[in-house]
Design an enzyme around this catalytic site. Structure first.
Site, mmCIF file in Angstrom:
data_model
loop_
_atom_site.group_PDB
_atom_site.id
_atom_site.type_symbol
_atom_site.label_atom_id
_atom_site.label_comp_id
_atom_site.label_asym_id
_atom_site.label_seq_id
_atom_site.Cartn_x
_atom_site.Cartn_y
_atom_site.Cartn_z
ATOM 1 N N GLU A 48 0.806 -1.217 0.000
ATOM 2 C CA GLU A 48 0.000 0.000 0.000
ATOM 3 C C GLU A 48 0.843 1.273 0.000
ATOM 4 O OE1 GLU A 48 -1.303 1.028 4.385
ATOM 5 O OE2 GLU A 48 -1.861 -1.035 3.949
ATOM 6 N N ALA A 50 4.189 -6.478 -14.009
ATOM 7 C CA ALA A 50 5.486 -6.207 -13.381
ATOM 8 C C ALA A 50 5.564 -6.736 -11.958
ATOM 9 C CB ALA A 50 5.764 -4.696 -13.391
ATOM 10 N N LYS A 82 18.166 -13.143 -15.933
ATOM 11 C CA LYS A 82 18.413 -14.251 -15.004
ATOM 12 C C LYS A 82 17.569 -15.481 -15.326
ATOM 13 C CE LYS A 82 19.930 -11.210 -11.265
ATOM 14 N NZ LYS A 82 20.019 -10.012 -12.125
ATOM 15 N N GLY A 111 19.457 2.112 -10.346
ATOM 16 C CA GLY A 111 18.644 2.890 -9.424
ATOM 17 C C GLY A 111 17.375 2.220 -8.957
ATOM 18 N N SER A 112 17.111 0.984 -9.384
ATOM 19 C CA SER A 112 15.891 0.311 -8.929
ATOM 20 C C SER A 112 16.044 -0.112 -7.472
ATOM 21 C CB SER A 112 15.580 -0.909 -9.806
ATOM 22 O OG SER A 112 16.569 -1.898 -9.626
ATOM 23 N N ARG A 141 27.029 -14.682 -3.731
ATOM 24 C CA ARG A 141 25.932 -15.118 -2.869
ATOM 25 C C ARG A 141 25.266 -16.360 -3.477
ATOM 26 N NH1 ARG A 141 23.008 -9.359 -2.862
ATOM 27 N NH2 ARG A 141 23.376 -9.748 -5.073
#
Length: 402
Positions: free
Chosen positions: A105, A152, A198, A238-239, A328
């Protein structure tokens, strides 16, 4: 003050300037100054985007406007990094209605307030809903009847999804299946799935889940009146959760800056570029394609970190230390944009290519999905990976972190 030089020349010059230890600014073009478009006071800081090894991509915005204008457009995950930019670009092209669907929200509120301020005339409808809730999604499509859907909504963080593979599958795969089924049932004209590099030969569950989403899109496209397509791109500068905001935060705290591996490389693009590609794909799509952007040369994350430290006025390894933490779980040294067997076909936009659909037995695939859906909450993490490996033949979790 050399606006006409190429991106590569500019990058070479900035690398030389970086070594001086001086702060660097970029001057606007002289014609912009003469025309009064900008003032000398608008000298801007050099941004990391200026060091990308390619020119920004260009798209035909008139084409894009032609299929968004006066249409009812839905964006799932509309409060996220890509989703919110999709909403901005759609809103600027006069849709009949823009529907934002998001489970978070706070994100939904932020983009709602921004769009109301920027486009007071916009017919905006914001709904809080989870794509996992098939009945809710069906009801939304039945009520609102979107003509164009940008999907998305997804879990995207690789390490977090490695620790919770069931959540990655439930949200990304079965959530997508819910939205795709509703789009097919209620005769959406165009459906664009946001995918990722990916998904190519994935070594992590997030990538494998997105490959499964691509397979859903390809399967439905064979039988539906809806034009289903997917758009695959690399990392977005920048995401939320990307390396640049992390590096900036680490630099602001005096370091250290953490890089997983000295040799790790990634393809990068800006958020507006990613969204422009997604929107143009909706124009080119005939059904079942996976669109891929020519993203230029990949960038070493170590170089990115060092350049950002220099652009911030510091010296790497002197003022700001860099430490290497190791890959990772599920992480590759490099990402691939396309599977070899998919091949590439050019579009009229020289930066956008089409990968042809792969052959797979969709009846077997949906049986596997049905089995996975019924058992996933009772399965151990390794068992989930084993099941996903049976479904996605190119998934190799044993190569992750290497």
């Amino acid at each position: 003050a050399l606006p006409s030089v190429s991106i590569n020349q500019r990058r070479e010059l900035m690398n030389i300037c970086n070594d001086t230890g001086c702060k660097i600014k970029i001057l606007p073009g002289i014609y912009q100054l003469m025309n009064g478009e900008v003032k000398v006071s608008k000298l801007r800081n050099v941004e990391i985007e200026d060091l990308l090894g390619r020119d920004p991509i260009s798209v035909n915005m008139n084409q894009i406007a032609s299929y968004v204008e006066n249409r009812t457009v839905m964006v799932t995950g509309g409060g996220g990094s890509i989703g919110s930019e999709l909403c901005r670009q759609v809103a600027a092209r006069h849709p009949r209605k823009l529907i934002i669907v998001d489970i978070y929200e706070n994100n939904a509120y932020d983009i709602q307030m921004e769009l109301r301020n920027a486009h007071p005339e916009l017919n905006l409808d914001v709904r809080i809903a989870s794509i996992r809730d098939g009945e809710k999604i069906d009801a939304l499509f039945n009520e609102l009847r979107p003509e164009v859907v940008y999907h998305a909504a997804a879990h995207k963080h690789v390490p977090l999804m490695e620790d919770s593979p069931n959540e990655a599958i439930k949200n990304n795969v079965f959530g997508t299946l819910n939205v795709v089924k509703a789009a097919d049932k209620y005769h959406v004209k165009r459906f664009v799935q946001i995918s990722t590099d990916k998904a190519v030969n994935p070594t992590n569950i997030m990538g494998a889940s997105k490959r499964m989403c691509e397979m859903i899109i390809q399967a439905f496209s064979r039988h539906s009146h809806t034009v289903f397509t997917a758009v695959r791109f690399g990392n977005v500068l920048g995401s939320n959760g990307s390396v640049i905001p992390l590096f900036k935060k680490q630099i602001a705290h005096g370091g250290p800056v953490t890089v997983t591996d000295k040799n790790i490389i990634r393809y990068f693009m800006t958020i507006p570029e990613a969204v422009s590609l997604v929107m143009q794909a909706g124009i080119f799509a005939k059904g079942g394609e996976i669109f891929v952007l020519d993203m230029g040369e990949p960038v070493k994350i170590d170089d990115l970190a060092r350049n950002l430290i220099k652009l911030s006025g510091f010296t790497p390894d002197v003022d700001i230390p860099i430490i290497y933490t190791g890959l990772r779980p599920g992480e590759k040294l490099y990402e691939e944009l396309l599977m070899d067997e998919e091949g590439l076909q050019k579009t009229e936009n020289g930066s956008i290519f089409i990968g042809h659909p792969l052959d797979f037995d969709e009846e077997v695939y949906f049986e596997q999905l049905h089995h996975l859906r019924g058992t996933i909450d009772d399965m151990h993490q390794d068992a989930i990976r084993d099941e996903v490996r049976k479904i996605v033949s190119t998934y190799h979790p044993e190569l992750g972190g290497k």
